[in-house]
Structures are given as C-alpha cells and as structure tokens.
Design an enzyme around this catalytic site. Structure first.
Site, PDB file in Angstrom:
ATOM      1  N   GLU A  12      35.422  40.942  39.919  1.00  0.00           N
ATOM      2  CA  GLU A  12      34.776  41.297  41.177  1.00  0.00           C
ATOM      3  C   GLU A  12      33.295  41.571  40.964  1.00  0.00           C
ATOM      4  O   GLU A  12      32.449  41.181  41.780  1.00  0.00           O
ATOM      5  CB  GLU A  12      35.460  42.515  41.785  1.00  0.00           C
ATOM      6  CG  GLU A  12      36.907  42.266  42.178  1.00  0.00           C
ATOM      7  CD  GLU A  12      37.687  43.544  42.436  1.00  0.00           C
ATOM      8  OE1 GLU A  12      38.703  43.470  43.141  1.00  0.00           O
ATOM      9  OE2 GLU A  12      37.288  44.611  41.916  1.00  0.00           O
ATOM     10  N   GLY A  60      46.392  43.963  48.355  1.00  0.00           N
ATOM     11  CA  GLY A  60      47.588  43.378  48.937  1.00  0.00           C
ATOM     12  C   GLY A  60      47.577  43.591  50.437  1.00  0.00           C
ATOM     13  O   GLY A  60      47.150  44.639  50.917  1.00  0.00           O
ATOM     14  N   MET A 159      43.918  50.321  45.023  1.00  0.00           N
ATOM     15  CA  MET A 159      44.012  51.396  44.035  1.00  0.00           C
ATOM     16  C   MET A 159      42.744  52.244  43.939  1.00  0.00           C
ATOM     17  O   MET A 159      42.672  53.117  43.068  1.00  0.00           O
ATOM     18  CB  MET A 159      44.349  50.801  42.657  1.00  0.00           C
ATOM     19  CG  MET A 159      45.678  50.056  42.627  1.00  0.00           C
ATOM     20  SD  MET A 159      46.078  49.319  41.012  1.00  0.00           S
ATOM     21  CE  MET A 159      46.397  50.776  40.025  1.00  0.00           C
ATOM     22  N   GLU A 160      41.763  52.026  44.838  1.00  0.00           N
ATOM     23  CA  GLU A 160      40.498  52.749  44.707  1.00  0.00           C
ATOM     24  C   GLU A 160      39.906  53.305  46.007  1.00  0.00           C
ATOM     25  O   GLU A 160      39.202  54.312  45.992  1.00  0.00           O
ATOM     26  CB  GLU A 160      39.434  51.843  44.064  1.00  0.00           C
ATOM     27  CG  GLU A 160      39.705  51.422  42.647  1.00  0.00           C
ATOM     28  CD  GLU A 160      40.604  50.216  42.540  1.00  0.00           C
ATOM     29  OE1 GLU A 160      41.321  50.093  41.537  1.00  0.00           O
ATOM     30  OE2 GLU A 160      40.601  49.378  43.481  1.00  0.00           O
ATOM     31  N   ASP A 183      46.946  38.750  48.155  1.00  0.00           N
ATOM     32  CA  ASP A 183      48.379  38.453  48.149  1.00  0.00           C
ATOM     33  C   ASP A 183      49.053  39.247  49.268  1.00  0.00           C
ATOM     34  O   ASP A 183      48.518  40.240  49.748  1.00  0.00           O
ATOM     35  CB  ASP A 183      49.009  38.792  46.795  1.00  0.00           C
ATOM     36  CG  ASP A 183      48.827  40.256  46.421  1.00  0.00           C
ATOM     37  OD1 ASP A 183      49.842  40.935  46.206  1.00  0.00           O
ATOM     38  OD2 ASP A 183      47.675  40.728  46.321  1.00  0.00           O
TER      39      ASP A 183
END
Length: 216
Positions: A12, A60, A159-160, A183
């Site tokens: 990223e 996701g 997750m962040e 996804d």
C-alpha cells in the site's frame, strides 16, 4: 494544509508514494493491527503535526451491493473485537472502549468532500458507512459471519481504521478512512479473492485517495 496518510503494508505504501511527492503530504506505513496503527498515528501527529489524517488501504467488504475495487468511505468506525462488559458500566456497548465514543465519526467536512467525488471519480464506485476494525484477518466465511452478526450494517472490515480514529480523537485531529474492497469474505474461499486483488487489479486502486487530496 499538512496532510498525513497512513497505510498498514509495504504494498500500500508503494502505491501511494508514487502518487504523492509534495512536502505537505506525508505517507507512512504503520504496520498491521491496532497497536501498530495507534503507534503510527501518534508518531505521525508528534513528528509531522498534520492538519488532517487519512487512513487508506484494503479491506474485506460486506453487503449485496459491494464489489471488489469498490471504495468504502468510513462515515463511522468501531471495533468488532472489543467488549468491556457491564460489571462497571451498563451503558458501554459492544465495540466501545469504556469512557470513549461507541463509534468515531468521520470529520464532517472531510466526509462531505469525499462524497462530492462521486461524480468525478470515473469508474470508481463509492459507498459510505460503517467500518469495523479488529486484530483478525478475515479469511473464512465463518469469521466474517461472526462479525456481521454483531454489526450487520458494516460495509468493510479492517485491522487499523478504528485505532487510528481513536488516536486522532484523543489528539483532536480530523480523520477519515478510505478502504478499497479487496475481497468479499462471505463470497470467498480461503481468501483467494484477496490474493487475486494484489496480483491483478490493485494498480489503480488508490486513485481515490489522490483525487480526495487534490480536492482539499
């Protein structure tokens, strides 16, 4: 205006560093997960003193209308793996750190700017909504279903985002998160869509962040 952009991973970081080379924009990698995200956001604030912080990266997706490469604008963010219980405070809800907001709202001015790009971001489908964060890479339908059961309105899982939002809230720094859908776990098997995303379709995925920064 000084703009800080935080991502989690090297892939990223490389994408965004190609798009930004001006001194008023700093792109940094924090690392994966909530602790790394909070530390990275605090370091960005202490060293760069940004006027705003943008979190960008993949996530996701959830929802019948969500497709890979769509972008979720985090109108609000919360944790999907935090529960402080009711022993001390029966007002704290699932996802909330006791004594802090149940959900962190995107800065309204930044949110308005982001939503205004719906007409200029050609070929990019934008959604606004809830992003949920936790230290859990969602690589199965069962994991995603357990999250959606508690947060059926969630549009993206990462997750962040919420850890960065919490750090920005404490430091009074305006914040917004953009998440590119890599996804759809409820339609996937063994995270195959996620791996295919990086192999085949990720090259132009961060153009929305560039368009947003240029609009400020």
């Amino acid at each position: 205006m000084k703009i800080g952009i935080i991502v989690a991973m090297d892939k990223e970081l490389r994408q965004l560093q190609q798009l930004f080379n001006k001194g008023n924009v700093r792109v940094e990698k924090c690392g994966i997960g909530k602790v790394n995200a909070a530390l990275g956001a605090q370091r960005m604030i202490n060293e760069f003193h940004p006027d705003i912080i943008i979190n960008s990266g993949c996530a996701g997706g959830n929802g019948d209308d969500i497709e890979i490469q769509d972008i979720i604008i985090g109108k609000e963010v919360t944790y999907h793996d935090v529960y402080c219980g009711t022993a001390v405070d029966n007002c704290t809800i699932y996802g909330q750190v006791q004594g802090l907001p149940a959900r962190y709202l995107a800065d309204p001015i930044l949110l308005g700017k982001a939503l205004s790009l719906r007409n200029v971001a050609a070929g990019i489908k934008l959604h606004e909504g809830l992003i949920v964060t936790g230290d859990w890479f969602v690589d199965s339908k069962e994991k995603m279903q357990s999250i959606v059961e508690k947060f059926p309105e969630a549009r993206a899982v990462d997750m962040e985002s919420c850890a960065i939002a919490q750090t920005c809230y404490i430091n009074h720094v305006p914040f917004i998160s953009f998440r590119i859908i890599s996804d759809i776990p409820l339609r996937d098997t063994d995270a195959s869509q996620y791996h295919n995303f990086w192999d085949t379709v990720a090259d132009n995925s961060f153009r929305m962040t560039q368009a947003f920064v240029e609009s400020l």
